[in-house]
Design a protein around this motif. Structure first.
Motif, PDB file in Angstrom:
ATOM      1  N   ASP A 140     -31.023  34.115  67.572  1.00  0.00           N
ATOM      2  CA  ASP A 140     -32.289  34.775  67.911  1.00  0.00           C
ATOM      3  C   ASP A 140     -33.369  33.780  68.353  1.00  0.00           C
ATOM      4  O   ASP A 140     -34.434  34.185  68.824  1.00  0.00           O
ATOM      5  CB  ASP A 140     -32.816  35.575  66.705  1.00  0.00           C
ATOM      6  N   TYR A 141     -33.113  32.480  68.138  1.00  0.00           N
ATOM      7  CA  TYR A 141     -34.113  31.454  68.485  1.00  0.00           C
ATOM      8  C   TYR A 141     -33.769  30.738  69.789  1.00  0.00           C
ATOM      9  O   TYR A 141     -34.489  29.848  70.208  1.00  0.00           O
ATOM     10  CB  TYR A 141     -34.229  30.429  67.338  1.00  0.00           C
ATOM     11  N   LEU A 142     -32.642  31.125  70.382  1.00  0.00           N
ATOM     12  CA  LEU A 142     -32.196  30.416  71.587  1.00  0.00           C
ATOM     13  C   LEU A 142     -32.837  31.044  72.827  1.00  0.00           C
ATOM     14  O   LEU A 142     -32.150  31.547  73.722  1.00  0.00           O
ATOM     15  CB  LEU A 142     -30.658  30.409  71.669  1.00  0.00           C
ATOM     16  N   THR A 143     -34.153  31.034  72.864  1.00  0.00           N
ATOM     17  CA  THR A 143     -34.921  31.577  73.986  1.00  0.00           C
ATOM     18  C   THR A 143     -36.023  30.556  74.299  1.00  0.00           C
ATOM     19  O   THR A 143     -36.316  29.706  73.463  1.00  0.00           O
ATOM     20  CB  THR A 143     -35.593  32.916  73.602  1.00  0.00           C
ATOM     21  N   PRO A 144     -36.642  30.657  75.484  1.00  0.00           N
ATOM     22  CA  PRO A 144     -37.729  29.722  75.784  1.00  0.00           C
ATOM     23  C   PRO A 144     -38.804  29.788  74.697  1.00  0.00           C
ATOM     24  O   PRO A 144     -39.140  30.880  74.215  1.00  0.00           O
ATOM     25  CB  PRO A 144     -38.278  30.237  77.128  1.00  0.00           C
ATOM     26  N   ASN A 145     -39.311  28.624  74.287  1.00  0.00           N
ATOM     27  CA  ASN A 145     -40.286  28.609  73.187  1.00  0.00           C
ATOM     28  C   ASN A 145     -41.140  27.353  73.263  1.00  0.00           C
ATOM     29  O   ASN A 145     -40.755  26.373  73.895  1.00  0.00           O
ATOM     30  CB  ASN A 145     -39.553  28.689  71.833  1.00  0.00           C
TER      31      ASN A 145
END
Ligand SMILES: Cc1ncc(COP(=O)(O)O)c(C=O)c1O
Length: 353
Positions: A140-145
């Protein structure tokens, strides 16, 4: 509200710390303090520091303490930053490393200070829901951030995340800082400190408030690549050059050096935690697996607020969060001494009868 307030202050929703009651004889299981005293060597070092040298400012970079911490973890002093409690350190980390165009990511159920720092510094954030079983799911954290932060074990759930999952995140997320808040790691989770030399975006945050029994001294530290440490130092030196007084620096260094006392405290808390968890389960509580010095538990028939109020009437305070509603049925109970845990179980038995 006052006409003299700045817009920033007007818009703040400050963090609400756990109660520090003035009443004597309460069984205090609400703020995850250590039920045992600090290292006697730390107390002696603190006392030895009280004297004429208090005329002089302390070392602004706490170099002696940083050297003790570096030796404990086999790191270089340039990979260590110390602060006045890990709360101050986290605040610096938000400003120094997590304020970017993309939002910072953290769990929807986590340390409730994180959104407060975002409010203070005007940082965009996105809360990532925990799974049904209150776990952090790395996918769930493997997105642009603009950065990622979470505690391991998480708070207030106590659930640990495997080190392999943290490394998977670091491998996939090289473009922004990843801050792992290891306030409770010494009570049974796997520390990410060993990954620091391979991942320059990793900052690991620790505190002396829990496993070193020094919440009253206010000392926290961060471990990471020298460039991350330099970023924290730039914020510190734009805010308060002398965050740790002479006594705190001396006492904290002695506490870090007293490995035997630290290991003994952790072992005692871990043993009491497993007894407490099984006693709570026998009373009908669902207890989340905890690697921290607290447990997070809900009862099938009684609400969290009701149980917390009943315990309070009996002189025992635990932490209850009404928000978010998903955790309202839970109590967060600090692992106390065996006698304190027994008093809690006796009181709960009476309430549930
Ligand atoms: C997850 C987490 N991080 C950081 C802290 C702050 O600890 P301190 O400021 O006492 O070092 C706490 C305090 O309870 C915590 O629960």
């Amino acid at each position: 509200m006052s006409r003299y307030w700045s817009k920033v202050v007007d818009g703040l929703t400050p963090y609400v710390p756990g109660e520090q009651p003035k009443l004597p004889n309460l069984v205090k299981l609400n703020t995850n303090e250590c039920p045992y005293g600090p290292s006697p060597q730390a107390l002696a070092a603190l006392r030895a520091e009280v004297g004429d040298t208090l005329r002089l400012y302390p070392d602004p970079n706490s170099e002696g303490l940083a050297a003790s911490i570096a030796a404990f973890y086999q790191l270089k002093p340039a990979q260590v930053f110390v602060a006045n409690g890990s709360d101050e350190l986290l605040a610096h980390a938000f400003l120094a490393l997590l304020k970017h165009d993309e939002p910072v990511l953290f769990p929807d159920i986590t340390y409730s200070f994180y959104p407060v720092y975002c409010g203070l510094y005007g940082i965009e954030y996105r809360q990532v829901p925990l799974t049904e079983s209150f776990e952090i799911r790395i996918d769930d954290y493997l997105t642009p951030n603009g950065g990622i932060i979470f505690p391991n074990p998480n708070a207030p759930t106590g659930r640990p995340l495997a080190l392999a999952e943290i490394e998977r995140l670091l491998r996939a997320n090289a473009g922004s800082a990843v801050v792992i808040d290891e306030a409770y790691v010494d009570f049974g989770a796997e520390s990410a400190v060993g990954l620091i030399d391979r991942y320059p975006q990793l900052l690991v945050v620790h505190t002396l408030s829990k496993s070193r029994a020094l919440a009253g001294l206010r000392v926290g530290y961060a471990l990471g690549d020298a460039a991350l440490i330099e970023a924290l130092r730039r914020v510190k030196d734009s805010f308060n050059s002398y965050p740790l007084d002479r006594c705190a620096q001396a006492g904290a260094a002695a506490a870090i050096e007293d490995r035997a006392h630290f290991e003994q405290i952790c072992a005692k808390v871990i043993a009491s935690r497993s007894r407490l968890a099984s006693d709570l389960a026998e009373l009908g509580f669902d207890v989340l697996p905890s690697a921290a010095n607290f447990v997070f538990a809900r009862h099938s028939r009684h609400g969290g607020a009701e149980l917390a109020a009943g315990l309070r009437q009996r002189g025992i305070i635990v932490r209850h969060f009404s928000n978010p509603p998903r955790i309202a049925p839970f109590l967060r109970i600090t692992v106390g001494t065996d006698a304190q845990c027994a008093a809690l179980i006796t009181a709960l038995r009476a309430i549930l009868a």
